[in-house]
Design an enzyme around this catalytic site. Structure first.
Site, PDB file in Angstrom:
ATOM      1  N   TYR A  92       0.813  -1.230   0.000  1.00 17.45           N
ATOM      2  CA  TYR A  92       0.000   0.000   0.000  1.00 17.45           C
ATOM      3  C   TYR A  92       0.839   1.270   0.000  1.00 17.45           C
ATOM      4  CZ  TYR A  92      -4.808   1.774   0.296  1.00 17.45           C
ATOM      5  OH  TYR A  92      -6.024   2.342   0.014  1.00 17.45           O
ATOM      6  N   LYS A 119      -3.975   8.075   2.374  1.00 24.38           N
ATOM      7  CA  LYS A 119      -5.118   7.816   3.254  1.00 24.38           C
ATOM      8  C   LYS A 119      -4.916   8.470   4.624  1.00 24.38           C
ATOM      9  CE  LYS A 119      -7.677   5.291   0.508  1.00 24.38           C
ATOM     10  NZ  LYS A 119      -8.933   5.819  -0.050  1.00 24.38           N
TER      11      LYS A 119
END
Length: 265
Positions: free
Chosen positions: A156, A163
């Protein structure tokens, strides 16, 4: 949730391209609960989004490219002309180049990182402005899709950083929009098989982690639990909830370590 929970509300859902997406699940559930649903898509995805819209009995699909200057104002005009108001919006927009999703955090092209941050994080504030311009009193609900950024994942990478920025932005938007009755919340979902997920190298590692650690069973092909939670935040039942990150992940985030796996049953 009872039928009619969103009756009379105009709900904008971004990011609907395939029927497997969380955004599609939200659009479907919102329609079932009585909302008038509007979809947005990139130019290149318009035909697929219209296909999805037909399966939802949704009449309106608008072009919206968050990387293009002026796109937000154009969206305000288009929604305002057709509906005159907007009561809720789902931010389901994210992008990062493959090089930014795995391997080392170092050496990634800064221009690509800027694009990822602009698309995945800054656009949330732009959608908030769209909602601000169109929401009637006493207010409206903005919801974004999150993936828990409290720690570093094995994959990620820079999207995790985006995020984390989204989570911080959510709190600041809750601060600024509360005075005019607009709520801002995020739903941190567990890993779901979507088109976006297919672009994450090592996505199967996340699924394995959920298999070992989530106290509740987690089905990565079922978007309904996430969609129901988003619709709750859209509704007046959540009228005093803002600045929140609602985890819909089977309880994974609350566990300190694996519950199952080798030697654990």
């Amino acid at each position: 949730m009872s039928a009619g929970l969103l009756a009379g509300k105009v709900v904008l859902v971004t990011g609907v391209v395939t029927t497997e997406s969380i955004a599609y699940g939200v659009a479907r559930r919102a329609g079932e609960l009585g909302a008038q649903v509007v979809l947005t898509a990139l130019d290149r995805d318009l035909e697929r989004a219209r296909e999805a819209a037909r399966s939802l009995d949704v009449d309106t699909v608008l072009t919206y490219d968050v990387t293009r200057p002026g796109a937000g104002l154009e969206l305000v005009e288009a929604v305002g002309e057709r509906f005159g108001r907007l009561d809720a919006a789902l931010h389901a927009i994210a992008f990062a180049p493959r090089a930014a999703l795995s391997g080392s955090m170092l050496g990634v092209d800064p221009a690509q990182l800027e694009q990822a941050f602009r698309t995945s994080t800054v656009s949330y504030a732009e959608l908030a402005e769209v909602l601000r311009r169109l929401s009637p009193p006493p207010g409206a609900s903005l919801v974004g899709l999150d993936f828990d950024a409290a720690g570093a994942w094995s994959v990620y990478n820079w999207m995790g950083v985006c995020k984390a920025g989204l989570e911080s932005l959510n709190r600041y938007l809750a601060r600024d929009l509360g005075a005019i009755g607009i709520r801002s919340n995020l739903v941190a979902a567990g890993p779901v098989h979507t088109r976006a997920a297919s672009g994450i190298p090592g996505f199967e590692e996340l699924l394995d982690a959920w298999e070992q650690r989530s106290p509740l069973p987690w089905d990565p092909r079922d978007t309904e639990p996430v969609a129901d939670s988003v619709c709750y935040l859209f509704s007046d039942l959540a009228r005093a909830v803002t600045g929140e990150i609602l985890h819909v992940d089977g309880g994974y985030h609350a566990m300190a370590g694996p519950l199952r796996g080798p030697g654990r049953g």
